[in-house]
Design a protein around this motif. Structure first.
Motif, short mmCIF file in Angstrom:
data_model
loop_
_atom_site.label_atom_id
_atom_site.label_comp_id
_atom_site.label_asym_id
_atom_site.label_seq_id
_atom_site.Cartn_x
_atom_site.Cartn_y
_atom_site.Cartn_z
N ILE A 108 -49.99 -3.11 52.55
CA ILE A 108 -50.03 -1.68 52.24
C ILE A 108 -50.89 -0.94 53.26
N CYS A 109 -52.03 -1.56 53.59
CA CYS A 109 -52.94 -0.94 54.55
C CYS A 109 -52.25 -0.77 55.90
N LEU A 110 -51.57 -1.82 56.34
CA LEU A 110 -50.86 -1.74 57.62
C LEU A 110 -49.76 -0.69 57.58
N ALA A 111 -49.05 -0.63 56.44
CA ALA A 111 -47.97 0.36 56.31
C ALA A 111 -48.55 1.77 56.42
N LEU A 112 -49.69 1.97 55.76
CA LEU A 112 -50.32 3.30 55.79
C LEU A 112 -50.74 3.66 57.22
N ILE A 113 -51.29 2.67 57.92
CA ILE A 113 -51.73 2.93 59.30
C ILE A 113 -50.53 3.26 60.18
N ALA A 114 -49.47 2.46 60.02
CA ALA A 114 -48.27 2.70 60.82
C ALA A 114 -47.73 4.10 60.54
N LEU A 115 -47.71 4.45 59.25
CA LEU A 115 -47.18 5.75 58.85
C LEU A 115 -48.00 6.88 59.45
N SER A 116 -49.34 6.71 59.43
CA SER A 116 -50.15 7.84 59.90
C SER A 116 -50.12 7.95 61.41
N LEU A 117 -49.94 6.81 62.10
CA LEU A 117 -49.74 6.89 63.56
C LEU A 117 -48.45 7.64 63.84
N LEU A 118 -47.40 7.25 63.13
CA LEU A 118 -46.09 7.88 63.30
C LEU A 118 -46.20 9.38 63.05
N GLY A 119 -46.91 9.73 61.96
CA GLY A 119 -47.05 11.14 61.59
C GLY A 119 -47.66 11.96 62.70
N LYS A 120 -48.78 11.48 63.26
CA LYS A 120 -49.44 12.26 64.30
C LYS A 120 -48.59 12.33 65.56
N PHE A 121 -47.83 11.24 65.84
CA PHE A 121 -46.97 11.29 67.02
C PHE A 121 -45.83 12.29 66.83
N ILE A 122 -45.28 12.32 65.60
CA ILE A 122 -44.20 13.27 65.34
C ILE A 122 -44.73 14.71 65.45
N SER A 123 -45.83 14.98 64.76
CA SER A 123 -46.34 16.36 64.80
C SER A 123 -46.77 16.71 66.21
N GLY A 124 -47.39 15.74 66.91
CA GLY A 124 -47.80 15.97 68.29
C GLY A 124 -46.60 16.31 69.17
N ALA A 125 -45.51 15.54 69.01
CA ALA A 125 -44.32 15.78 69.83
C ALA A 125 -43.75 17.16 69.55
N LEU A 126 -43.71 17.56 68.27
CA LEU A 126 -43.19 18.88 67.93
C LEU A 126 -44.04 19.98 68.55
N ILE A 127 -45.38 19.80 68.44
CA ILE A 127 -46.30 20.81 68.98
C ILE A 127 -46.17 20.86 70.50
N GLY A 128 -46.09 19.68 71.13
CA GLY A 128 -45.98 19.61 72.59
C GLY A 128 -44.71 20.28 73.08
N LYS A 129 -43.62 20.05 72.36
CA LYS A 129 -42.33 20.63 72.75
C LYS A 129 -42.41 22.15 72.67
N LYS A 130 -43.00 22.64 71.58
CA LYS A 130 -43.03 24.09 71.36
C LYS A 130 -44.05 24.79 72.29
N LEU A 131 -45.23 24.20 72.44
CA LEU A 131 -46.30 24.90 73.17
C LEU A 131 -46.30 24.61 74.67
N HIS A 132 -45.96 23.37 75.02
CA HIS A 132 -46.06 23.00 76.44
C HIS A 132 -44.70 22.61 77.00
N ASP A 133 -43.65 22.74 76.16
CA ASP A 133 -42.30 22.42 76.58
C ASP A 133 -42.19 20.99 77.11
#
Lengths: 158, 404
Positions: B298-323
């Motif tokens: 469960i701990c590993l799943a949570l870590i994987a999920l939260s890494l994924l989350g920040k990468f997804i949000s980061g990618a969206l922000i990067g695309k919108k703000l820095h293209d």
């Protein structure tokens, strides 16, 4: 020049050259100053950490306040007025002129250079009047164009 | 003499572990928590003046919130794309973790806390790593810093909500708006006070003796005590942390206060270290709720999920703000470490005895110890990860096109 506030870090000043090279100066909250240089296609920036004293020296070089330093003289130019260059020369007064005043010697009339200050042991005279009499041990600050200063040196200060 | 022994243990071992973590180029927060674990109730149980240590830690919390309030700047927040970035970060990460908590069958409160812990990055770790990894010249560094400011504001709001909601659990739910009203009243009171007395404050903060630091603590403790006193009088809850936040924010308008900031940051760092240690002391380490293997999964799943989350949000922000997705992935890598706020939230929940299950506690503790380590690795290799991922995406796209 772009200025941006970075909360919890400090203030960033950034400039990009037409080639795409970028230079940033960051004043950190800790009081240190970081100078970033990032070449157009470079992977990593080069970073130098400067104290405020070092940054001030670097800054005066970059603003062109001191362009050339020859012997005891400096040439000052101003970023606002690119064509204006003022040579400032500092030299000790030779014994020959001690006891004579600026008016007696007619320094400006004969050479075009102007004495703007005299440093005399313990005190200094800014913008001395024509009646000011030189004493042995005075240090003179002369301004003028390069040729005027050379002329002044040749006539009186050797 | 008890408290001296305690302080000796705390300062000596935090010092050693702190130096070790700096030497290993890791965040030091997990190290301090581990020190607390080792010497606290679940470990060697050497700390005796337990309440005293906790009080010192609380001063650290107050100073932290005060500092965040000082750095908070609404004007800068309004600049292009920053609000978008903040909301994207919140929506993606909070909802992912919320769904995860709900899936593994946690209670609503536990799910809320877990989602919060997963959402909130550690401003302290992120900002230190931006400086140390020499990232400040890149445009995304600015985006990241403002993202942290946004998260800090959300922390302040969510803490207020949590404090109010959990205290209202045993009372009438109707009282929640009253809590918020009183909190707002206090915020107005503080800002009016600071504005009206600005001349007096300016001259007092300009002094070179002990008066400025006394003044800060007088304001900080004074308003907190006033809030506490009023709260118990009319049975509402006003969090002293929120008071500290808005006091800091109000004092940022006093010109001469800046002189004191360096000293306050030093004090904050010291007391906050004690806070992390005291957190380590009080957490129970039990894995009885689940078999160890399940827990680790469960701990590993949570870590994987939260890494994924920040990468997804980061990618969206990067695309919108820095293209650029690549820039976005770097934003993801940099905002990975979680730390102080996740710990603070759990500490508050535990202190209020909200019935958080041991499973969730151990899960979050494991999480905040492991993530900064992963985060430090990602931050160091942020460039490389961005390039690798975007080039592999390109490869996949090319591969998909070839069969035609």
């Amino acid at each position: 020049m772009r200025i941006s506030e970075l909360p919890e870090i400090g203030t960033k000043y950034e400039i990009e050259s037409p080639k795409g090279d970028r230079v940033a100066v960051i004043f950190l909250r800790t009081g240190e100053i970081e100078l970033y240089v990032l070449e157009a296609r470079a992977d990593k920036p080069a970073v130098a950490k400067l104290t405020s004293e070092e940054a001030r020296r670097l800054g005066s070089v970059l603003t062109g306040a001191m362009l050339t330093v020859e012997q005891e003289g400096v040439e000052v130019s101003f970023s606002e007025i690119a064509d204006l260059r003022i040579n400032i020369h500092v030299c000790p007064a030779p014994k020959a002129i001690a006891g004579k005043s600026i008016k007696d010697l007619a320094i400006r009339k004969r050479t075009g250079a102007t004495i703007i200050a005299i440093a005399r042991s313990g005190r200094s005279i800014i913008s001395p009047s024509p009646e000011t009499v030189f004493e042995a041990g005075d240090v003179l600050v002369v301004v003028g164009e390069h040729e005027q200063i050379t002329a002044c040196e040749r006539e009186f200060l050797q | 003499m008890n408290f001296l022994t305690d302080l000796a243990i705390i300062s000596v071992f935090c010092l050693i572990l702190g130096v070790a973590s700096k030497y290993l180029r890791q965040a030091s927060i997990p190290a301090y928590i581990l020190a607390g674990l080792v010497f606290g109730k679940s470990g060697l149980d050497l700390i005796t003046a337990y309440e005293f240590v906790q009080w010192l830690g609380k001063i650290g919390l107050l100073l932290l919130l005060f500092y965040i309030g000082y750095e908070f700047n609404l004007k800068g927040m309004g600049e292009r794309g920053r609000i978008f970035a903040g909301f994207t970060d919140f929506l993606v990460n909070f909802s992912l973790a919320f769904a995860f908590g709900w899936l593994i069958g946690l209670t609503l409160l536990e799910t809320f806390i877990l989602a919060f812990v997963v959402y909130i990055s550690s401003s302290a770790i992120v900002i230190t790593s931006l400086i140390e990894n020499k990232r400040l010249i890149y445009p995304e560094a600015e985006t990241i810093v403002w993202l942290m400011v946004f998260e800090d504001l959300v922390v302040a709001i969510l803490l207020a909500v949590l404090v109010s909601a959990t205290s209202a659990a045993s009372r009438l739910v109707i009282l929640i708006p009253l809590d918020i009203a009183i909190t707002v009243l206090f915020i107005v009171l503080i800002s009016v006070f600071v504005r009206n007395q600005s001349r007096l404050l300016t001259s007092l903060f300009d002094r070179d003796d002990e008066i400025p630091i006394l003044l800060v603590f007088a304001l900080l403790f004074g308003f907190s005590a006033l809030a506490y006193w009023l709260s118990s009088l009319v049975h509402v809850e006003v969090s002293e942390l929120i008071i500290a936040f808005f006091l800091g924010s109000a004092l940022s308008g006093v010109r001469t206060f800046k002189k004191l900031l360096g000293d306050l940051v030093t004090l904050k760092n010291f007391f906050l270290t004690i806070f992390f240690f005291s957190f380590g002391i009080m957490i129970p380490v039990t894995f009885t709720a689940l078999p160890p293997l399940d827990f680790i999964l469960i701990c590993l799943a949570l870590i994987a999920l939260s890494l994924l989350g920040k990468f997804i949000s980061g990618a969206l922000i990067g695309k919108k703000l820095h293209d650029s997705f690549e820039t976005g992935l770097r934003i993801g890598a940099y905002t990975t470490p979680r730390g102080e706020f996740s710990v603070i939230l759990l500490a508050i929940a535990l202190e209020r005895d909200l019935g958080i299950s041991d499973l969730v506690v151990s899960l979050i503790v494991g999480y905040v110890i492991i993530l900064p380590i992963i985060g430090a690795l990602l931050a160091k290799n942020g460039d490389w990860i961005g390039k690798a991922v975007s080039s592999s995406i390109k490869k996949v796209q090319n591969g998909a096109q070839k069969p035609r």
